[in-house]
Design a protein around this motif. Sequence first.
Motif, PDB file in Angstrom:
ATOM      1  N   THR A  18     -27.640  14.198  74.440  1.00 26.01           N
ATOM      2  CA  THR A  18     -27.853  14.749  75.715  1.00 26.01           C
ATOM      3  C   THR A  18     -27.714  13.892  76.892  1.00 26.01           C
ATOM      4  OG1 THR A  18     -30.227  15.608  74.535  1.00 26.01           O
ATOM      5  CG2 THR A  18     -30.151  15.575  77.281  1.00 26.01           C
ATOM      6  N   ALA A  39     -34.672  21.631  88.346  1.00 20.45           N
ATOM      7  CA  ALA A  39     -35.314  22.193  87.027  1.00 20.45           C
ATOM      8  C   ALA A  39     -35.940  21.184  86.217  1.00 20.45           C
ATOM      9  CB  ALA A  39     -34.403  23.326  86.505  1.00 20.45           C
ATOM     10  N   GLY A  41     -35.872  19.256  82.939  1.00 12.86           N
ATOM     11  CA  GLY A  41     -34.939  18.737  82.149  1.00 12.86           C
ATOM     12  C   GLY A  41     -33.442  18.311  82.878  1.00 12.86           C
ATOM     13  N   LYS A  44     -34.739  14.425  86.511  1.00 16.89           N
ATOM     14  CA  LYS A  44     -35.232  13.715  87.466  1.00 16.89           C
ATOM     15  C   LYS A  44     -35.939  12.366  87.061  1.00 16.89           C
ATOM     16  CE  LYS A  44     -37.796  17.534  88.191  1.00 16.89           C
ATOM     17  NZ  LYS A  44     -37.331  18.255  87.184  1.00 16.89           N
ATOM     18  N   GLU A 172     -44.071  13.391  90.016  1.00 20.04           N
ATOM     19  CA  GLU A 172     -45.028  14.703  89.937  1.00 20.04           C
ATOM     20  C   GLU A 172     -46.672  14.141  90.352  1.00 20.04           C
ATOM     21  OE1 GLU A 172     -44.056  17.614  89.446  1.00 20.04           O
ATOM     22  OE2 GLU A 172     -42.189  17.614  88.357  1.00 20.04           O
TER      23      GLU A 172
HETATM   24  N1  LIG Z   1     -36.470   9.313  75.575  1.00 19.97           N
HETATM   25  C1  LIG Z   1     -35.622  10.291  75.706  1.00 19.97           C
HETATM   26  N2  LIG Z   1     -35.230  10.558  74.533  1.00 19.97           N
HETATM   27  C2  LIG Z   1     -34.564  11.728  74.317  1.00 19.97           C
HETATM   28  N3  LIG Z   1     -34.194  12.902  75.508  1.00 19.97           N
HETATM   29  C3  LIG Z   1     -34.699  12.236  76.330  1.00 19.97           C
HETATM   30  C4  LIG Z   1     -35.554  10.985  76.699  1.00 19.97           C
HETATM   31  N4  LIG Z   1     -36.059  11.212  78.138  1.00 19.97           N
HETATM   32  C5  LIG Z   1     -35.262  12.396  78.536  1.00 19.97           C
HETATM   33  N5  LIG Z   1     -34.468  12.945  77.417  1.00 19.97           N
HETATM   34  C6  LIG Z   1     -33.954  14.273  77.933  1.00 19.97           C
HETATM   35  O1  LIG Z   1     -32.740  14.099  78.897  1.00 19.97           O
HETATM   36  C7  LIG Z   1     -33.051  15.198  80.017  1.00 19.97           C
HETATM   37  C8  LIG Z   1     -33.596  14.887  81.334  1.00 19.97           C
HETATM   38  O2  LIG Z   1     -34.903  14.632  80.978  1.00 19.97           O
HETATM   39  P1  LIG Z   1     -35.611  14.150  82.234  1.00 19.97           P
HETATM   40  O3  LIG Z   1     -37.075  13.695  81.659  1.00 19.97           O
HETATM   41  O4  LIG Z   1     -35.106  13.288  83.076  1.00 19.97           O
HETATM   42  O5  LIG Z   1     -36.023  15.642  82.948  1.00 19.97           O
HETATM   43  P2  LIG Z   1     -36.901  15.909  84.291  1.00 19.97           P
HETATM   44  O6  LIG Z   1     -36.014  16.500  85.364  1.00 19.97           O
HETATM   45  O7  LIG Z   1     -37.591  14.865  84.523  1.00 19.97           O
HETATM   46  O8  LIG Z   1     -37.673  17.119  83.558  1.00 19.97           O
HETATM   47  P3  LIG Z   1     -39.040  17.521  84.023  1.00 19.97           P
HETATM   48  O9  LIG Z   1     -39.119  18.385  85.274  1.00 19.97           O
HETATM   49  O10 LIG Z   1     -39.686  18.473  82.844  1.00 19.97           O
HETATM   50  O11 LIG Z   1     -40.189  16.320  83.936  1.00 19.97           O
HETATM   51  C9  LIG Z   1     -33.851  16.181  79.054  1.00 19.97           C
HETATM   52  O12 LIG Z   1     -32.752  17.024  78.270  1.00 19.97           O
HETATM   53  C10 LIG Z   1     -34.720  15.454  78.139  1.00 19.97           C
HETATM   54  O13 LIG Z   1     -34.981  16.088  77.047  1.00 19.97           O
END
Ligand SMILES: Nc1ncnc2c1ncn2[C@@H]1O[C@H](COP(=O)(O)OP(=O)(O)OP(=O)(O)O)[C@@H](O)[C@H]1O
Length: 231
Positions: A18, A39, A41, A44, A172
């Motif tokens: 990913t 969105a 994932g 952010k 958040e």
């Molecule tokens: N520690 C981790 N191990 C594996 N995958 C991760 C990890 N942290 C994030 N990801 C993946 O990286 C991508 C970005 O995650 P992130 O947490 O940054 O998203 P986000 O924009 O904060 O989402 P949300 O609004 O749901 O909090 C996602 O596909 C997530 O599954």
Amino acid sequence: MNSPVLHAHGLVKSFGSTRALAGIDLEVASGESVAIMGASGSGKTTLLHVLAGITRPDAGRVIFTPAVGTPVEVSALGEGARSRLRRESFGFVFQQGLLIPELTAIENVALAAMITGVSRAEATQRAARWLAALGLQGMEDRRIGELSGGQAQRVAIARAQITGAGVVFADEPTGALDSTTSSEVMDALLWSTTGQGRTLVVVTHDPQVAARCSRTIAVRDGRVQGAGVTA
Ligand SMILES: Nc1ncnc2c1ncn2[C@@H]1O[C@H](COP(=O)(O)OP(=O)(O)OP(=O)(O)O)[C@@H](O)[C@H]1O
Ligand SMILES: [Mg+2]
């Protein structure tokens, strides 16, 4: 724009297959409030963690320029140095506060200063001042479970301010609150950061929260969309 307090260039971060950050360039000016939207994932939280030195990027650099002193390349520091930087220069507010339930409101706030070497007496005095400034006078000795969600978030905000951190990162911070409480928590967060000349970087899904910041950065698939809107 004031001089950048944070400067990120070419940030890439993958978790297995990913790709959470796919090449992000970003500048945050001293004293501004920046909302990061996108969105679920989209990357952010990963971006916030890389900017704050919680996570190290696979590629790219983050430079933090404190109000006093020389610029620091956050992304090049080892674990111990980043941990110290976070304790001393940054404040954090998360969705669930991450407060310690066994401690009272004032103890939770004072602890953040005590771990940077401030005496208990001084830390307790400072904590009382921040709690009062955030409208929590009289609630100092309650445990976190005895506070409402909005009150607990204001304790978390006080904790993020007590070390005098120049930059506050919030992920958040109003995500679990209703819209009235959310607006009050944003009042507290903005007053205690940009209102005191500090910088705020806030991840949010809420357009009303973003609208109160000086600029919004939209993230999609690990990249920044457009140039960021300045209000
Ligand atoms: N520690 C981790 N191990 C594996 N995958 C991760 C990890 N942290 C994030 N990801 C993946 O990286 C991508 C970005 O995650 P992130 O947490 O940054 O998203 P986000 O924009 O904060 O989402 P949300 O609004 O749901 O909090 C996602 O596909 C997530 O599954
Ligand atoms: Mg997230």
